[in-house]
Each structure stands twice: as structure tokens, then as C-alpha cells.
Design a protein around this motif. Structure first.
Motif, PDB file in Angstrom:
ATOM      1  N   THR A 133       0.786  -1.077  -0.191  1.00 26.86           N
ATOM      2  CA  THR A 133       0.201   0.114  -0.028  1.00 26.86           C
ATOM      3  C   THR A 133       0.990   1.363  -0.078  1.00 26.86           C
ATOM      4  O   THR A 133       0.668   2.252  -0.680  1.00 26.86           O
ATOM      5  CB  THR A 133      -0.996  -0.022   1.352  1.00 26.86           C
ATOM      6  N   ASP A 134       1.835   1.218   0.905  1.00 31.48           N
ATOM      7  CA  ASP A 134       2.873   2.527   0.956  1.00 31.48           C
ATOM      8  C   ASP A 134       3.566   2.833  -0.364  1.00 31.48           C
ATOM      9  O   ASP A 134       3.654   3.868  -0.830  1.00 31.48           O
ATOM     10  CB  ASP A 134       3.770   2.317   2.048  1.00 31.48           C
ATOM     11  N   LEU A 135       3.906   1.670  -1.161  1.00 26.71           N
ATOM     12  CA  LEU A 135       4.664   1.981  -2.287  1.00 26.71           C
ATOM     13  C   LEU A 135       3.853   2.412  -3.387  1.00 26.71           C
ATOM     14  O   LEU A 135       4.179   3.352  -4.271  1.00 26.71           O
ATOM     15  CB  LEU A 135       5.313   0.450  -2.995  1.00 26.71           C
ATOM     16  N   GLU A 136       2.577   1.919  -3.407  1.00 26.26           N
ATOM     17  CA  GLU A 136       1.526   2.362  -4.379  1.00 26.26           C
ATOM     18  C   GLU A 136       1.199   3.975  -3.979  1.00 26.26           C
ATOM     19  O   GLU A 136       1.007   4.669  -4.960  1.00 26.26           O
ATOM     20  CB  GLU A 136      -0.044   1.760  -4.048  1.00 26.26           C
ATOM     21  N   ALA A 137       1.176   4.260  -2.620  1.00 25.13           N
ATOM     22  CA  ALA A 137       1.002   5.574  -2.160  1.00 25.13           C
ATOM     23  C   ALA A 137       2.133   6.643  -2.832  1.00 25.13           C
ATOM     24  O   ALA A 137       1.995   7.901  -3.019  1.00 25.13           O
ATOM     25  CB  ALA A 137       0.850   5.640  -0.717  1.00 25.13           C
ATOM     26  N   LEU A 138       3.313   5.987  -2.709  1.00 21.19           N
ATOM     27  CA  LEU A 138       4.532   7.023  -3.075  1.00 21.19           C
ATOM     28  C   LEU A 138       4.439   7.099  -4.470  1.00 21.19           C
ATOM     29  O   LEU A 138       4.650   8.021  -5.003  1.00 21.19           O
ATOM     30  CB  LEU A 138       5.755   6.045  -2.699  1.00 21.19           C
ATOM     31  N   SER A 139       3.967   6.080  -5.258  1.00 20.17           N
ATOM     32  CA  SER A 139       3.802   6.385  -6.741  1.00 20.17           C
ATOM     33  C   SER A 139       2.747   7.307  -6.987  1.00 20.17           C
ATOM     34  O   SER A 139       2.897   8.225  -7.846  1.00 20.17           O
ATOM     35  CB  SER A 139       3.745   4.849  -7.464  1.00 20.17           C
ATOM     36  N   GLU A 140       1.782   7.346  -6.206  1.00 19.10           N
ATOM     37  CA  GLU A 140       0.680   8.173  -6.506  1.00 19.10           C
ATOM     38  C   GLU A 140       1.207   9.649  -5.784  1.00 19.10           C
ATOM     39  O   GLU A 140       0.904  10.631  -6.533  1.00 19.10           O
ATOM     40  CB  GLU A 140      -0.505   7.968  -5.476  1.00 19.10           C
ATOM     41  N   GLY A 141       1.829   9.932  -4.897  1.00 19.78           N
ATOM     42  CA  GLY A 141       2.507  10.959  -4.763  1.00 19.78           C
ATOM     43  C   GLY A 141       3.347  11.547  -5.569  1.00 19.78           C
ATOM     44  O   GLY A 141       3.480  12.874  -5.796  1.00 19.78           O
ATOM     45  N   MET A 142       4.127  10.696  -6.473  1.00 15.89           N
ATOM     46  CA  MET A 142       4.825  11.072  -7.244  1.00 15.89           C
ATOM     47  C   MET A 142       4.014  11.595  -8.322  1.00 15.89           C
ATOM     48  O   MET A 142       4.539  12.617  -9.164  1.00 15.89           O
ATOM     49  CB  MET A 142       5.862   9.806  -7.715  1.00 15.89           C
ATOM     50  N   ALA A 143       2.998  10.937  -8.817  1.00 11.75           N
ATOM     51  CA  ALA A 143       2.218  11.556  -9.818  1.00 11.75           C
ATOM     52  C   ALA A 143       1.688  12.985  -9.514  1.00 11.75           C
ATOM     53  O   ALA A 143       1.641  13.539 -10.378  1.00 11.75           O
ATOM     54  CB  ALA A 143       1.202  10.625 -10.284  1.00 11.75           C
ATOM     55  N   THR A 144       1.382  12.975  -8.281  1.00  9.24           N
ATOM     56  CA  THR A 144       0.549  14.328  -7.791  1.00  9.24           C
ATOM     57  C   THR A 144       1.776  15.366  -7.944  1.00  9.24           C
ATOM     58  O   THR A 144       1.334  16.671  -8.588  1.00  9.24           O
ATOM     59  CB  THR A 144       0.143  14.239  -6.283  1.00  9.24           C
ATOM     60  N   MET A 145       2.900  15.214  -7.517  1.00  9.09           N
ATOM     61  CA  MET A 145       3.973  16.054  -7.926  1.00  9.09           C
ATOM     62  C   MET A 145       4.425  16.445  -9.290  1.00  9.09           C
ATOM     63  O   MET A 145       4.422  17.766  -9.735  1.00  9.09           O
ATOM     64  CB  MET A 145       5.286  15.817  -7.199  1.00  9.09           C
ATOM     65  N   THR A 146       4.297  15.507 -10.192  1.00  9.40           N
ATOM     66  CA  THR A 146       4.336  15.693 -11.471  1.00  9.40           C
ATOM     67  C   THR A 146       3.294  16.390 -12.157  1.00  9.40           C
ATOM     68  O   THR A 146       3.700  17.408 -13.021  1.00  9.40           O
ATOM     69  CB  THR A 146       4.338  14.257 -12.284  1.00  9.40           C
ATOM     70  N   GLY A 147       2.034  16.245 -11.777  1.00  6.82           N
ATOM     71  CA  GLY A 147       0.990  17.177 -12.071  1.00  6.82           C
ATOM     72  C   GLY A 147       1.080  18.815 -11.829  1.00  6.82           C
ATOM     73  O   GLY A 147       0.785  19.541 -12.615  1.00  6.82           O
ATOM     74  N   LEU A 148       1.471  18.747 -10.585  1.00 11.56           N
ATOM     75  CA  LEU A 148       1.850  20.232 -10.050  1.00 11.56           C
ATOM     76  C   LEU A 148       3.104  20.850 -10.771  1.00 11.56           C
ATOM     77  O   LEU A 148       3.008  22.187 -11.055  1.00 11.56           O
ATOM     78  CB  LEU A 148       2.221  20.226  -8.473  1.00 11.56           C
ATOM     79  N   LEU A 149       4.188  20.217 -11.042  1.00 12.67           N
ATOM     80  CA  LEU A 149       5.179  20.565 -11.822  1.00 12.67           C
ATOM     81  C   LEU A 149       4.676  21.060 -13.200  1.00 12.67           C
ATOM     82  O   LEU A 149       5.226  21.986 -13.745  1.00 12.67           O
ATOM     83  CB  LEU A 149       6.181  19.733 -11.727  1.00 12.67           C
ATOM     84  N   LEU A 150       3.935  20.210 -13.910  1.00  8.76           N
ATOM     85  CA  LEU A 150       3.324  20.735 -15.123  1.00  8.76           C
ATOM     86  C   LEU A 150       2.584  21.790 -14.991  1.00  8.76           C
ATOM     87  O   LEU A 150       2.554  22.986 -15.940  1.00  8.76           O
ATOM     88  CB  LEU A 150       2.546  19.418 -15.767  1.00  8.76           C
TER      89      LEU A 150
END
Length: 356
Positions: free
Chosen positions: A187-204
Motif C-alpha cells: 500500500t505504501d509503495l502504491e501511495a508513493l507512486s501516487e504522490g510522485m504522480a501528484t508532484m508531476t502534475g503540479l510541476l506541469l
């Protein structure tokens, strides 16, 4: 190894008051077709010995006839059928000797179901992190296996009754051990991947605002526009960057905190991989290592992008102080992600080394 049991009649003696409709047994699989003396053949022979001398007799006491695991899978893959048994069986018996990664993964699935579990483990072959007081430890000798059989019978009776009549052999107040942590790890690794996707969206989003407002800011400065015009444009850029920059700061903090929390469990999992020959890994095991490598690559890319934006905004802030707040938020995110990269880099190094 995974086995199911089918009901054949009422169990005799002390077991007849307890209902055991089905039992699922997991453990190392090995291969009966491997060369004599090979590691895979030895694993298979040890598994069969424990099954025939200890587990089968106990199941038959309850009127159940065990069905061998390799009728469900041949390569150790956790199939849908196996997952169903893990989640629904009245009782799970697990041989945790040598800390087979697939067995620990299957145990994690079972823990999520909240149903009784009994652990067996050979002396000297128990993986670190398992609750020894909840594990039936046995010696691989005639007397040792006989003792294990008696202890297993008593433990199964207690497991089915439960300390409070609930049918669970574990106290809900106990601190989570390694197995529970492995459940959380996925669950934590999935959450980390989701967190990375969120940061990517904010950077865009930040990139889009810089692409739109940046040239305007440079143009009014180059053309010698009135200070009020330059101030208006810089304030527009600051206002546009405020929300995504603040969100990036929060997301990076959450990512770093979750990563620090899961770091010990990741290393414990990697320690188990190191103790098990790669020939005994399956697709899920290799997928876990690949997931760590992919997460590390994504984190490095994110950190590089953040550092680039930090440089751009620091340059603009030198001329336009209105940008100081979003620039500061992005700078904080860079620092937080940079600190996390040390941990992610260690995962990547170990995962690549294990993958060969």
C-alpha cells in the motif's frame, strides 16, 4: 506449497467439537522434478516430509483430507484461486522456514482477511522479524516431527476456539510484526507512486504558468515598461504559482515522511530476497524489485525537474520579490525530496544488485 482440505466426516475425539471445513497450507514449493541433491529438490523433499509427518495427520484428525498445492500452481505464482483460499479458508497453516518471499506475501494477504493463522518453522531456518512466540519451531528428526505434530494439534484447537471465542489465535492489541508490515508495504509503495504522480502534475502546472507569464515578464522588463506594469505582471505570475507551489511543498513533505516510514520495511524485504536463491523467486518477487527501480528513476527525474524550477524562480526572484513565497515553497520541496533521494537511491542500488 499450498494445500486445501476437504471435509470427509466428523473428526474424532477432542476435535469433534470444533468445525474445520477447510484448511489452507502454504510453504516453500521446490520441485520434485529437479535433479537429485539440487536446492530445488531438497526444498521439495523437506516440504513433503513436514506435510506428511505433521500437517496431514492433524488435518485428518479433523476429518479433512489435504490436497497438494502444486495442483493449483507449478511455478509458485499466487493465482486467483490461491488468493481465494488465502482469504476464505477457516484456517491457514504456514511453513515459514527460510523466509520464502512468496510465503510471506501470501501470509500478508491472509493477515488482511483477519482469520486464524498457525506458523511452523524449522530451528535455525526462521526468518528475522517473525513473532517467534507465535511460531511452532521444530527439529527435523523423528522425535522432533512427532513433537511438532502434537503441538500443531493443540495450536489448531486453540486457533479455532480463539482466546476470546472469536476464532482468532492472535491478540488484536499486538504491535504489527514483519508480516503485517509487508501488507502495508504494498500500500505504501502504491501511495508513493501516487504522490510522485501528484508532484508531476503540479510541476506541469508550474511549467505552464512559467511558459505563459515568464516571457511577458522578460518583455516588459526589456522594453523598459513602467515599474507598475512590471509589478502587475510579476504579481500575476506569483498569484498563478501560489497554489501549485504550496501544493508541491505539502506533497513533497508527505512523500518524504511516508518514504522514511517505509524505509526499514523495504530493507527488511530486500534482506529476505538476499537470503533466498533467485531460482526460487517468481514474477511477483521480480516485480517488486522492478517497482523499486522504477520508483527511484521517477524520483530522480522529479528531483531534477524541481531543481531546475528552483533555479529559474531564484533568478526571477532576484528581480521580482513578489515571487519569493512560491519560490520558497518550491525550494523547500526540493530540499525535502533531496533528503528522500538518499533512501530511494539505496533501494535502487540493492534492487539492481539483487536483480543482477
Amino acid at each position: 506449497m499450498s494445500t486445501t482440505t476437504s471435509q470427509t466426516g466428523p473428526p474424532p475425539g477432542r476435535a469433534q467439537l470444533l468445525e474445520l471445513r477447510n484448511c489452507f497450507v502454504i510453504g516453500p514449493v521446490g520441485s520434485r522434478y529437479a535433479d537429485a541433491g539440487s536446492a530445488a529438490r531438497q526444498v521439495h523433499e523437506r516440504t513433503i516430509q513436514l506435510f506428511e509427518a505433521v500437517i496431514r495427520p492433524v488435518c485428518e484428525t479433523f476429518g479433512a483430507v489435504p490436497v497438494r498445492a502444486d495442483q493449483l500452481t507449478r511455478d509458485g505464482e499466487v493465482t486467483d484461486q490461491i488468493q481465494h483460499h488465502l482469504q476464505t479458508a477457516d484456517l491457514l497453516i504456514a511453513d515459514v522456514s527460510d523466509g520464502d518471499p512468496t510465503v510471506l506475501y501470501e501470509l500478508g494477504i491472509r493477515r488482511g482477511a483477519g482469520k486464524p493463522v498457525v506458523l511452523l518453522g524449522e530451528f535455525g531456518r526462521l526468518p528475522a522479524g517473525l513473532p517467534e512466540h507465535q511460531t511452532i519451531r521444530f527439529e527435523r528428526s523423528r522425535d522432533g516431527l512427532a513433537t511438532a505434530r502434537e503441538t500443531l494439534m493443540e495450536t489448531v484447537v486453540r486457533a479455532l476456539r480463539g482466546p476470546d471465542g472469536s476464532g482468532s489465535c492472535e491478540s488484536p492489541e499486538e504491535d504489527p510484526g514483519l508480516l503485517e508490515q509487508f501488507v502495508d508495504l504494498e500500500t505504501d509503495l502504491e501511495a508513493l507512486s501516487e504522490g510522485m504522480a501528484t508532484m508531476t502534475g503540479l510541476l506541469l502546472t508550474i511549467a505552464e504558468h512559467l511558459e505563459y507569464h515568464g516571457p511577458r515578464l522578460q518583455r516588459v522588463a526589456r522594453d523598459g515598461s513602467p515599474m507598475s506594469t512590471q509589478l502587475a505582471v510579476s504579481r500575476q505570475l506569483a498569484a498563478a504559482l501560489a497554489a501549485p507551489a504550496a501544493g508541491l511543498k505539502v506533497s513533497a513533505a508527505g512523500f518524504a515522511a511516508r518514504l522514511a516510514h517505509v524505509d526499514p520495511t523495504v530493507h527488511a524485504a530486500l534482506d529476505l530476497f538476499r537470503s533466498v536463491p533467485p531460482v526460487r523467486w517468481n514474477g511477483d518477487d521480480r516485480g517488486f524489485l522492478a517497482q523499486l527501480v522504477d520508483l527511484s528513476a521517477a524520483a530522480r527525474n522529479e528531483a531534477a525537474n524541481l531543481a531546475a524550477f528552483r533555479f529559474i524562480l531564484s533568478t526571477l526572484t532576484a528581480m521580482h520579490s513578489e515571487l519569493a513565497i512560491p519560490a520558497g515553497d518550491i525550494g523547500t520541496a526540493v530540499d525535502q525530496l533531496g533528503a528522500a533521494m538518499t533512501r530511494v537511491g539505496a533501494w535502487d542500488d540493492r534492487a539492481r544488485l539483487l536483480s543482477g
